[in-house]
Design an enzyme around this catalytic site. Structure first.
Site, mmCIF file in Angstrom:
data_model
loop_
_atom_site.group_PDB
_atom_site.id
_atom_site.type_symbol
_atom_site.label_atom_id
_atom_site.label_comp_id
_atom_site.label_asym_id
_atom_site.label_seq_id
_atom_site.Cartn_x
_atom_site.Cartn_y
_atom_site.Cartn_z
ATOM 1 N N ASP A 187 -2.839 -0.429 6.152
ATOM 2 C CA ASP A 187 -3.300 -0.779 4.941
ATOM 3 C C ASP A 187 -2.893 -1.554 4.760
ATOM 4 O O ASP A 187 -3.999 -2.662 3.969
ATOM 5 C CB ASP A 187 -3.712 0.305 4.520
ATOM 6 C CG ASP A 187 -4.452 1.951 4.643
ATOM 7 O OD1 ASP A 187 -4.734 1.874 5.948
ATOM 8 O OD2 ASP A 187 -4.575 3.153 3.685
ATOM 9 N N GLU A 244 1.287 5.834 0.299
ATOM 10 C CA GLU A 244 0.506 6.520 0.352
ATOM 11 C C GLU A 244 0.870 7.604 -0.357
ATOM 12 O O GLU A 244 2.064 7.687 -0.375
ATOM 13 C CB GLU A 244 0.797 7.488 1.799
ATOM 14 C CG GLU A 244 0.414 6.519 3.416
ATOM 15 C CD GLU A 244 -1.243 5.934 2.933
ATOM 16 O OE1 GLU A 244 -2.105 7.288 2.045
ATOM 17 O OE2 GLU A 244 -1.880 5.125 3.002
ATOM 18 N N ASP A 294 0.899 -0.984 -0.126
ATOM 19 C CA ASP A 294 -0.100 0.431 0.193
ATOM 20 C C ASP A 294 0.513 1.295 -0.121
ATOM 21 O O ASP A 294 1.833 0.883 0.519
ATOM 22 C CB ASP A 294 -0.570 0.272 1.463
ATOM 23 C CG ASP A 294 -1.650 1.102 1.098
ATOM 24 O OD1 ASP A 294 -3.056 0.329 0.358
ATOM 25 O OD2 ASP A 294 -1.572 2.651 1.663
ATOM 26 N N HIS A 338 -5.523 4.917 6.730
ATOM 27 C CA HIS A 338 -4.675 6.182 5.285
ATOM 28 C C HIS A 338 -2.709 6.544 5.979
ATOM 29 O O HIS A 338 -2.563 6.904 5.231
ATOM 30 C CB HIS A 338 -5.075 7.209 5.463
ATOM 31 C CG HIS A 338 -6.616 7.584 4.494
ATOM 32 N ND1 HIS A 338 -6.876 6.799 3.049
ATOM 33 C CD2 HIS A 338 -7.732 7.808 4.837
ATOM 34 C CE1 HIS A 338 -7.939 6.942 2.848
ATOM 35 N NE2 HIS A 338 -8.692 7.372 3.393
#
Length: 593
Positions: free
Chosen positions: A177, A33, A31, A172
């Protein structure tokens, strides 16, 4: 006699020996960001990954990444990652080798994989690193295949994690995540056992399965020709189910019976289809126009676009001594000034609200007479209306305000728009940012409507024009347009001249006329013709009448519209048009038991 050699022995292998059992596959769930929604103008700020095999966690990878520029405040609010947090973090070029080593030989897993893997691939390309040829699994797609809408309303990670009792909640932040996605992946794997899906090969092919009944219908495409045109799928009662267009009819229709077509409503449509009709066309413009007309005529249940052109909305300045704005569905000549069309009531109301911000037009619905004054409403006391109902405004005085709107629609929107944009600046200067944003968006709706109306009206007023475009093979694609409507389409093949083909094309062209002068051409069709006209390479062969854009028009507001679009992207940086709702999945897989 020498003994005969022993006959070779053959042994039936099990399904587990044919493919790679899922229990033996190493998965790396990743994952990211980022600072936005596209690798073209955004960068990675954090990578989190979890390596699992056989239900056991083998390792984790997490690092912040310096994106090379400040993190926008709204991203910091969403993720909790600030510019100061990544100031001392490594750049992505230093992080990628470690991540690729961590993920080497594994199957990559992500929730909405095109987003995360797209950023990683772009970062590798930018830093001269080879992207590994690894298989990938998208848990969002897998969830849409395995879960029904009765179980979950959508397939967002925040919805699936609590449904599968994930030990980590999505926050987030990349590692959290990724951990939540691991639990979702294992929860989805539990759904695979009863379906007989036990290998990696079966898992990766899960979303590309073709129903045998659908495959058997491939013969419906046998009679469809190649070339541009329109196709109609027809149902058991010969009713049109779906209308589409293509530059190669045969190839497009055949694609509906392959694994490449995964839309759930199309899967259902193909199951009902009994016949496919093809309408060959001269070129792509004729095909697009015929598609619009057929959809409007038959309203096929599986078409979503342009089924109800009669539902388009217009803002009308009525013809009264004291005109007002009214939202209507029909454009009638000599019935006032019309602005539009608008796709829905919300857009029409936004444009009306913007006009009322600039002009003191009355908002009441009563018919007013200059000879019979009545009492004023609250808007008059607030200064939002000139109170013609009380006799405070004469017909001529009121006409000046109404004339500003009429002039904006037909030629010059500056007197209407300038005070509105000044008000946006004033609200922003007073730090009333939400009010400024609301008004700005209303103005944008108004500007787009005026621009579209002016461009379409200029074309719809031309009695006749003939357009020619190169067909790519030395010939020309010809279109005869009358009052904004495609009246005829043809070709001038290589070796022939346009002038030699044109007389026959004009003689067979449709006569365009409406009852009582009412518009007979849909706005969508005129817009198709306009886009065709504005394409590079299009030639204007013949013109009857005048084709001109009004001056000064809306050209001066292109920069304003661009800023509005930029602001909208900033407010929703991760906008993704693909639905995560379970309605968007292909046919749900069910066990054969």
């Amino acid at each position: 006699m020498p003994p005969s050699p022993a006959s070779p022995r053959y042994q039936q292998v099990t399904i587990d020996e044919v493919g790679t059992p899922l229990a033996q596959v190493t998965f790396v769930v990743v994952d990211l960001e980022t600072t936005g929604g596209s690798p073209k103008d955004s960068a990675i700020t954090e990578i989190g990954a979890v390596k699992v095999r056989g239900g056991q966690v083998l390792g984790e990878f997490q690092t912040l990444v310096d994106p090379g520029h400040a993190i926008p405040p709204y991203i910091s609010v969403l993720t909790g990652i600030t510019s100061s947090m990544v100031a001392a973090a490594p750049r992505i070029g230093s992080v990628l080798p470690s991540f690729l080593e961590f993920a080497r030989g594994a199957v990559l897993v992500a929730h909405n994989a095109p987003f995360d893997l797209g950023f990683l691939k772009a970062a590798c390309a930018e830093n001269g690193l080879a992207w590994p040829a690894a298989a990938s699994v998208d848990t969002a797609v897998l969830a849409r295949r395995l879960l029904s809408r009765d179980e979950v309303p959508n397939c967002k990670l925040a919805t699936l994690a609590p449904y599968f009792s994930a030990t980590t909640s999505p926050t987030h932040r990349a590692l959290d995540d990724a951990r939540a996605t691991v639990d979702v992946l294992h929860g989805l794997f539990e759904r695979l056992g009863p379906l007989g899906v036990t290998t990696l090969e079966e898992l990766t092919g899960l979303t590309r399965q073709v129903d045998p009944e659908r495959r058997r219908k491939r013969d419906l495409a046998d009679g469809v020709p190649h070339g541009p045109g329109v196709y109609l799928f027809r149902g058991p009662r010969d009713e049109p189910l779906y209308v589409g267009t293509s530059t190669d009819l045969r190839s497009r229709v055949r694609s509906y019976f392959t694994s490449g077509e995964q839309r759930s409503r199309i899967t259902e449509m193909v199951a009902l289809a009994q016949r496919v009709d093809a309408v060959p066309c001269a070129h792509a413009l004729e095909a697009a126009v015929r598609e619009l007309r057929l959809i409007a005529q038959h309203k096929p249940r599986y078409n979503r676009r342009s089924r109800f052109p009669e539902r388009a909305l217009w803002v009308r300045l009525t013809e009264e001594p004291f005109p007002r704005l009214s939202v209507v569905r029909r454009v009638r000549p000599d019935a006032g000034v019309f602005l539009g069309p608008f796709p829905d009531r919300r857009a029409a109301d936004a444009a009306v609200a913007a006009v009322h911000e600039a002009l003191p037009l009355r908002q009441c619905t009563a018919r007013l007479s200059p000879r019979t004054p009545i009492s004023a409403c609250a808007l008059a006391g607030m200064g939002r209306c000139g109170a013609p109902c009380t006799g405070a405004q004469s017909v001529l005085e009121y006409a000046d305000a109404a004339g500003v709107f009429a002039a904006a629609v037909t030629s010059d929107p500056q007197p209407l728009l300038a005070p509105l944009i000044a008000r946006v600046d004033r609200l922003a200067g007073e730090e009333r940012y939400e009010d400024a944003a609301v008004l700005r968006d209303r103005i944008a709706v108004l500007v787009r409507a005026v621009r579209r109306r002016q461009r379409l009206a200029s074309l719809a007023a031309v009695p006749e024009l003939v357009l020619a475009r190169p067909d790519g093979d030395g010939g020309w694609e010809l279109s005869v347009v009358r009052l904004g409507r495609l009246a005829a389409a043809g070709n001038a093949p290589r070796g022939t001249t346009v002038r030699s083909v044109l007389p026959v094309l004009l003689a067979t062209a449709e006569t365009v006329a409406g009852a009582d002068g009412e518009r007979t051409t849909s706005v969508d069709e005129t817009e198709l013709v306009l886009r065709w006209l504005e394409k590079p390479g299009t030639r204007l062969v013949q013109l009857t009448g005048t084709l001109a854009s009004p001056a000064p028009g809306t050209g001066a507001y292109s920069g304003f519209l661009a800023r509005v679009e930029t602001g909208r992207d900033a407010r929703d940086p991760f906008a993704d048009g693909r639905s995560l709702g379970t309605r968007a999945r292909p046919e749900r897989i069910a066990s054969s038991a």
